[in-house]
Scaffold this active site. Structure first.
Site, mmCIF file in Angstrom:
data_model
loop_
_atom_site.group_PDB
_atom_site.id
_atom_site.type_symbol
_atom_site.label_atom_id
_atom_site.label_comp_id
_atom_site.label_asym_id
_atom_site.label_seq_id
_atom_site.Cartn_x
_atom_site.Cartn_y
_atom_site.Cartn_z
ATOM 1 N N HIS A 67 -7.052 23.899 25.870
ATOM 2 C CA HIS A 67 -7.305 22.752 24.989
ATOM 3 C C HIS A 67 -6.821 23.129 23.569
ATOM 4 C CE1 HIS A 67 -10.394 19.741 22.806
ATOM 5 N NE2 HIS A 67 -9.314 18.838 23.494
ATOM 6 N N SER A 104 -4.137 15.900 28.318
ATOM 7 C CA SER A 104 -5.646 16.128 28.405
ATOM 8 C C SER A 104 -5.884 15.507 29.785
ATOM 9 C CB SER A 104 -6.256 15.603 27.282
ATOM 10 O OG SER A 104 -6.294 14.190 27.485
ATOM 11 N N MET A 133 -3.415 10.660 16.896
ATOM 12 C CA MET A 133 -4.319 9.682 17.393
ATOM 13 C C MET A 133 -4.172 9.965 19.058
ATOM 14 S SD MET A 133 -2.242 5.938 18.405
ATOM 15 C CE MET A 133 -1.019 6.324 19.501
ATOM 16 N N ALA A 134 -5.484 9.631 19.494
ATOM 17 C CA ALA A 134 -5.606 9.523 21.195
ATOM 18 C C ALA A 134 -4.842 8.157 21.555
ATOM 19 C CB ALA A 134 -6.812 9.563 21.694
ATOM 20 N N LYS A 151 1.787 -1.121 26.277
ATOM 21 C CA LYS A 151 2.451 -0.518 25.393
ATOM 22 C C LYS A 151 1.856 1.099 25.339
ATOM 23 C CE LYS A 151 3.652 -4.611 22.953
ATOM 24 N NZ LYS A 151 3.520 -5.246 21.649
ATOM 25 N N GLY A 198 -3.679 9.851 7.480
ATOM 26 C CA GLY A 198 -3.864 11.017 7.102
ATOM 27 C C GLY A 198 -4.596 11.005 5.635
HETATM 28 P P1 NAI Z 1 -8.476 8.030 14.773
HETATM 29 O O1 NAI Z 1 -8.445 6.574 15.477
HETATM 30 O O2 NAI Z 1 -9.723 8.371 13.924
HETATM 31 O O3 NAI Z 1 -7.177 7.978 13.948
HETATM 32 C C1 NAI Z 1 -6.031 7.873 14.398
HETATM 33 C C2 NAI Z 1 -4.775 7.501 13.302
HETATM 34 O O4 NAI Z 1 -5.113 6.497 12.597
HETATM 35 C C3 NAI Z 1 -5.067 8.508 12.296
HETATM 36 O O5 NAI Z 1 -3.745 9.144 12.052
HETATM 37 C C4 NAI Z 1 -5.444 8.065 11.020
HETATM 38 O O6 NAI Z 1 -5.097 8.849 9.904
HETATM 39 C C5 NAI Z 1 -5.023 6.887 11.078
HETATM 40 N N1 NAI Z 1 -6.154 5.809 10.797
HETATM 41 C C6 NAI Z 1 -7.475 5.189 10.979
HETATM 42 N N2 NAI Z 1 -7.796 4.379 10.262
HETATM 43 C C7 NAI Z 1 -6.764 4.012 9.144
HETATM 44 C C8 NAI Z 1 -6.623 2.993 8.193
HETATM 45 N N3 NAI Z 1 -7.754 2.550 7.916
HETATM 46 N N4 NAI Z 1 -5.426 3.211 7.534
HETATM 47 C C9 NAI Z 1 -4.260 4.021 7.882
HETATM 48 N N5 NAI Z 1 -4.530 5.112 8.928
HETATM 49 C C10 NAI Z 1 -5.696 5.093 9.487
HETATM 50 O O7 NAI Z 1 -8.118 8.968 15.862
HETATM 51 P P2 NAI Z 1 -8.419 9.405 17.238
HETATM 52 O O8 NAI Z 1 -7.420 8.495 18.102
HETATM 53 O O9 NAI Z 1 -9.813 8.940 17.619
HETATM 54 O O10 NAI Z 1 -8.305 10.939 17.370
HETATM 55 C C11 NAI Z 1 -9.171 11.822 16.814
HETATM 56 C C12 NAI Z 1 -8.916 13.160 17.109
HETATM 57 O O11 NAI Z 1 -8.987 13.729 18.474
HETATM 58 C C13 NAI Z 1 -7.171 13.549 16.740
HETATM 59 O O12 NAI Z 1 -7.178 14.599 15.867
HETATM 60 C C14 NAI Z 1 -6.742 13.790 17.986
HETATM 61 O O13 NAI Z 1 -5.514 14.877 18.019
HETATM 62 C C15 NAI Z 1 -7.745 14.387 18.918
HETATM 63 N N6 NAI Z 1 -7.543 14.282 20.347
HETATM 64 C C16 NAI Z 1 -7.037 15.565 20.979
HETATM 65 C C17 NAI Z 1 -7.086 15.605 22.451
HETATM 66 C C18 NAI Z 1 -6.624 16.863 22.936
HETATM 67 O O14 NAI Z 1 -6.532 16.896 24.138
HETATM 68 N N7 NAI Z 1 -6.316 17.996 22.294
HETATM 69 C C19 NAI Z 1 -7.100 14.328 23.091
HETATM 70 C C20 NAI Z 1 -7.462 13.238 22.379
HETATM 71 C C21 NAI Z 1 -7.642 13.208 20.998
#
Ligand code: NAI
Length: 350
Positions: free
Chosen positions: A116, A140, A175-176, A224, A306
Site C-alpha cells: 500500500h 487497491s 481521489m478514489a 464512467k 488540493g
Molecule cells: P476526496 O473526496 O476528499 O477528494 C477528492 C478530490 O476532490 C481531491 O483532489 C480534492 O482536492 C478535490 N475536492 C474535494 N472537495 C473539493 C471542492 N470543494 N473544491 C475543489 N476540489 C475539491 O478524496 P477521496 O476520494 O476520499 O480520497 C482520499 C485519499 O484516499 C486520497 O489521498 C487517495 O489517494 C487515498 N486513497 C488511497 C488508496 C490506495 O490504495 N493507496 C485507495 C483509495 C484512496
C-alpha cells in the site's frame, strides 16, 4: 489529542521500526502518513500504523527488499519493490521518474510488487514541486462492483494528478474512484446511521441504505467511474504484469504474504510542450480565474483541487497540532507491537 508534527512522525516511525522495518523506509512512510494526516486525510494517517506494523512483523512487508530497476526504454522502466513498504518504493520510483522526465521530457515509471502506498497525491506533488506535471494511479483491494455487477472486482483504485503554477500554489487532485471509502461505511455502522443509497450495493447488486448489508462499493458516476477504475487497473496492473482485477490481494487476507500491487506514474516536463514559462503562467491564471468566479448558492468559494487540503494543513498547525485519536496515541506510545487484529480478516475489516 493534538501532537506536534515531529512527535507524531517519530512515534509512527519508531513503531514500524519496532516491527522490523529499516529506518530509512520507516522515516519515509511516517513522513507520507503525516503529510496525509495534517491535510485532513486521517483515514490515510496514523490509523494505518498498527496494520502496517502487524504486516511488517509477520513478514508481509519485506524488511530488506531487493529493489530492482529495469529500464525498458529511454523514457520508461519498472521499479520492482520486492514487496517492500509501498511508501518508500513509490518515493524512489517517483524520484527516478523526475530524473528521467528532466532528462528526456517524459517518464513512464511502473512500480511492481509493492505494498500500500497511502495517499497518492504525495507522489504527484513531489513532481509539481520540481516544476513537472504528473499523474499516478494504483491498485487497491477488490471491493467495488463494476457498473451493473454483483461482485467486487476492482479496488477503490485512486487517481492523482498535479501541476505547478508560476507561484507557490500547486494543483493536486487526488481521489478514489469509488463514491465513498469503506471507512465511511464503518463510521455509519458505528453511529447506527443509514448510508445514502448511491454509496454501495448488497449481494444482488441492488443499492442499500443499511450499512450492515453492504457487499461492495460502487464506482463514482456509474459507468464512467467504472471505466476509470478499469483504466487504473490496466495501467498499474495488467501493463506491469502483476495480479489484476479481482486477483489483486486483499489488504487483510494474509499478513505474512507480500501484496504484489502495482502503481504507475507518468511525469512530463512542460518545457517540452508549450514551454515551462508559459505553462506556469497559464496555470496561475487558470487558478486565479477559478478562485475569482462567483460561487453557486451554498458554496462559499470555488477551489482548485488540493487548495482545501493545504488550508486544512495550515489550520491544523494554527490550532495547535495534528489531532490524533487518543487510543492511537496510546498505542503508538506503548510497547505493544500490534493487537493481531488484521490478519485473515475479510476485505471489509474495520
Ligand atoms: P476526496 O473526496 O476528499 O477528494 C477528492 C478530490 O476532490 C481531491 O483532489 C480534492 O482536492 C478535490 N475536492 C474535494 N472537495 C473539493 C471542492 N470543494 N473544491 C475543489 N476540489 C475539491 O478524496 P477521496 O476520494 O476520499 O480520497 C482520499 C485519499 O484516499 C486520497 O489521498 C487517495 O489517494 C487515498 N486513497 C488511497 C488508496 C490506495 O490504495 N493507496 C485507495 C483509495 C484512496
Amino acid at each position: 489529542m493534538k501532537l506536534a508534527r515531529q512527535e507524531l512522525k517519530d512515534l509512527m516511525k519508531h513503531k514500524m521500526m519496532q516491527g522490523g522495518l529499516q529506518e530509512e523506509h520507516a522515516e519515509q512512510t511516517a513522513e507520507i502518513l503525516t503529510w496525509a494526516h495534517e491535510r485532513g486525510y486521517a483515514s490515510h494517517g496514523a490509523v494505518r500504523v498498527e496494520y502496517y506494523t502487524e504486516r511488517i512483523a509477520k513478514g508481509g512487508i519485506t524488511h530488506d527488499p531487493a529493489i530492482t530497476w529495469k529500464q525498458t526504454g529511454p523514457c520508461s522502466g519498472i521499479l520492482d519493490g520486492d514487496n517492500g513498504i509501498g511508501y518508500y518504493v513509490a518515493t524512489k520510483a517517483t524520484e527516478k521518474a523526475i530524473e528521467m522526465a528532466k532528462e528526456n521530457g517524459v517518464a513512464v515509471v511502473g512500480m511492481a510488487n509493492i505494498s500500500h502506498t497511502g495517499s497518492i497525491g504525495y507522489y504527484t506533488e513531489m513532481c509539481a514541486k520540481q516544476g513537472l506535471l504528473a499523474i499516478t494511479f494504483c491498485q487497491s483491494d477488490p471491493m467495488a462492483v463494476p457498473y451493473g455487477g454483483t461482485e467486487p472486482y476492482y479496488g477503490t483504485n485512486p487517481i492523482s494528478f498535479a501541476a505547478p503554477t508560476a507561484d507557490e500554489r500547486m494543483v493536486v487532485f487526488d481521489m478514489a474512484t469509488t463514491v465513498q471509502a469503506w471507512g465511511k461505511i464503518l463510521d455509519k455502522r458505528s453511529q447506527g446511521a443509514e448510508i445514502p443509497s448511491d454509496w454501495a450495493v448488497d449481494e444482488e447488486g441492488s443499492p442499500v441504505t443499511d450499512p450492515h448489508k453492504v457487499n461492495a462499493l460502487v464506482p463514482i458516476a456509474g459507468a464512467k467511474g467504472y471505466g476509470l477504475m478499469m483504466m487504473v487497473d490496466i495501467f498499474s496492473g495488467i501493463l506491469l504484469g502483476v495480479p489484476f482485477g479481482k486477483h489483486v490481494s486483499s489488504m487483510y487476507a494474509d499478513c505474512s504474504k507480500g501484496r504484489e500491487l502495482g502503481q504507475m506514474i507518468i511525469v512530463m516536463d512542460p518545457e517540452r510542450f508549450c514551454g515551462a514559462e508559459q505553462f506556469m503562467k497559464n496555470m496561475s491564471q487558470s487558478c486565479d480565474e477559478l478562485s475569482g468566479m462567483k460561487a453557486a448558492p451554498g458554496f462559499g468559494k470555488v477551489y482548485y483541487p488540493g487548495e482545501r487540503a493545504v488550508m486544512r494543513r495550515d489550520k491544523t498547525y494554527e490550532e495547535g497540532g495534528i489531532e490524533v485519536v487518543d487510543e492511537i496515541v496510546d498505542y503508538l506510545k506503548s510497547d505493544q507491537l500490534h493487537f493481531d487484529r488484521y490478519d485473515h480478516k475479510n476485505r471489509f475489516a474495520d
